[in-house]
Design a protein around this motif. Sequence first.
Motif, PDB file in Angstrom:
ATOM      1  N   UNK A   1       0.804  -1.276   0.050  1.00 43.46           N
ATOM      2  CA  UNK A   1      -0.075   0.002  -0.016  1.00 43.46           C
ATOM      3  C   UNK A   1       0.902   1.228   0.201  1.00 43.46           C
ATOM      4  N   UNK A   2       2.022   1.196   0.256  1.00 46.41           N
ATOM      5  CA  UNK A   2       3.156   2.362   0.249  1.00 46.41           C
ATOM      6  C   UNK A   2       3.458   2.754  -1.174  1.00 46.41           C
ATOM      7  N   UNK A   3       3.333   1.797  -2.096  1.00 50.31           N
ATOM      8  CA  UNK A   3       4.010   1.896  -3.299  1.00 50.31           C
ATOM      9  C   UNK A   3       2.892   2.463  -4.105  1.00 50.31           C
ATOM     10  N   UNK A   4       3.527   3.045  -5.238  1.00 55.33           N
ATOM     11  CA  UNK A   4       2.525   3.761  -6.117  1.00 55.33           C
ATOM     12  C   UNK A   4       1.611   2.373  -6.854  1.00 55.33           C
ATOM     13  N   UNK A   5       0.484   2.840  -7.231  1.00 53.19           N
ATOM     14  CA  UNK A   5      -0.746   1.986  -7.630  1.00 53.19           C
ATOM     15  C   UNK A   5      -0.177   1.309  -9.003  1.00 53.19           C
ATOM     16  N   UNK A   6       0.680   1.720  -9.511  1.00 60.39           N
ATOM     17  CA  UNK A   6       1.110   1.240 -10.978  1.00 60.39           C
ATOM     18  C   UNK A   6       2.485   0.610 -10.788  1.00 60.39           C
ATOM     19  N   UNK A   7       2.796   0.278  -9.571  1.00 58.97           N
ATOM     20  CA  UNK A   7       4.274  -0.362  -9.399  1.00 58.97           C
ATOM     21  C   UNK A   7       3.865  -1.851  -9.439  1.00 58.97           C
ATOM     22  N   UNK A   8       4.870  -2.394 -10.354  1.00 60.11           N
ATOM     23  CA  UNK A   8       4.864  -3.904 -10.700  1.00 60.11           C
ATOM     24  C   UNK A   8       5.227  -4.744  -9.419  1.00 60.11           C
ATOM     25  N   UNK A   9       6.124  -4.392  -8.686  1.00 59.08           N
ATOM     26  CA  UNK A   9       6.236  -5.152  -7.226  1.00 59.08           C
ATOM     27  C   UNK A   9       5.140  -5.031  -6.351  1.00 59.08           C
TER      28      UNK A   9
ATOM     29  N   UNK B   1       7.593  -8.927   1.420  1.00 61.66           N
ATOM     30  CA  UNK B   1       7.634  -7.810   2.435  1.00 61.66           C
ATOM     31  C   UNK B   1       8.982  -7.245   2.740  1.00 61.66           C
ATOM     32  N   UNK B   2      10.260  -7.915   2.395  1.00 60.59           N
ATOM     33  CA  UNK B   2      11.510  -7.479   2.467  1.00 60.59           C
ATOM     34  C   UNK B   2      11.842  -6.743   1.237  1.00 60.59           C
ATOM     35  N   UNK B   3      11.244  -7.250   0.111  1.00 59.66           N
ATOM     36  CA  UNK B   3      11.550  -6.273  -1.057  1.00 59.66           C
ATOM     37  C   UNK B   3      10.682  -4.955  -1.107  1.00 59.66           C
ATOM     38  N   UNK B   4       9.768  -5.045  -0.720  1.00 60.24           N
ATOM     39  CA  UNK B   4       8.819  -3.711  -0.646  1.00 60.24           C
ATOM     40  C   UNK B   4       9.200  -3.047   0.754  1.00 60.24           C
ATOM     41  N   UNK B   5      10.023  -3.375   1.589  1.00 59.44           N
ATOM     42  CA  UNK B   5      10.757  -2.607   2.618  1.00 59.44           C
ATOM     43  C   UNK B   5       9.785  -2.452   3.924  1.00 59.44           C
ATOM     44  N   UNK B   6       9.088  -3.508   4.071  1.00 56.20           N
ATOM     45  CA  UNK B   6       8.141  -3.845   5.260  1.00 56.20           C
ATOM     46  C   UNK B   6       8.747  -3.725   6.529  1.00 56.20           C
TER      47      UNK B   6
END
Length: 124
Positions: free
Chosen positions: A64-72, A116-121
């Motif tokens: 949810x912290x990533x842009x809506x069009x973000x592939x990851x 979660x690791x890749x998205x910086x959780x």
Amino acid sequence: MATHAPPVEERDARPLDIETMRASPRRLLAEDAELPSPEELEILTLRLRGHIMIMIPEVEIAAGRQPKDDIPRYCALACVGEARMRLNLEPGRTLPAGIAHAQRLARSVNALCDHVVNLGGDHS
């Protein structure tokens, strides 16, 4: 039935122990893994289900912290959907079917940890 991440004030503030969560899947997915007994399999399956239930909201929050069009972000949310689906499946009645079911859960745990690791959780 879709569940959503609990409000921030209801979440446990401690960071995730990713290494501990990755240990359970290794028990089933390692090349040299020994077949678990039926009792071990039951415990391991419950543990994997618990890990998934903890990880789903964490991945959703990180995504949810990533842009809506973000592939990851898209990939992480697809993984959440698959993990939820796997939580709703019942293991087969035989030991091989139970092992196959637990292995699928194990792969979901690994994938959720990766996301979660890749998205910086929040993790340790």
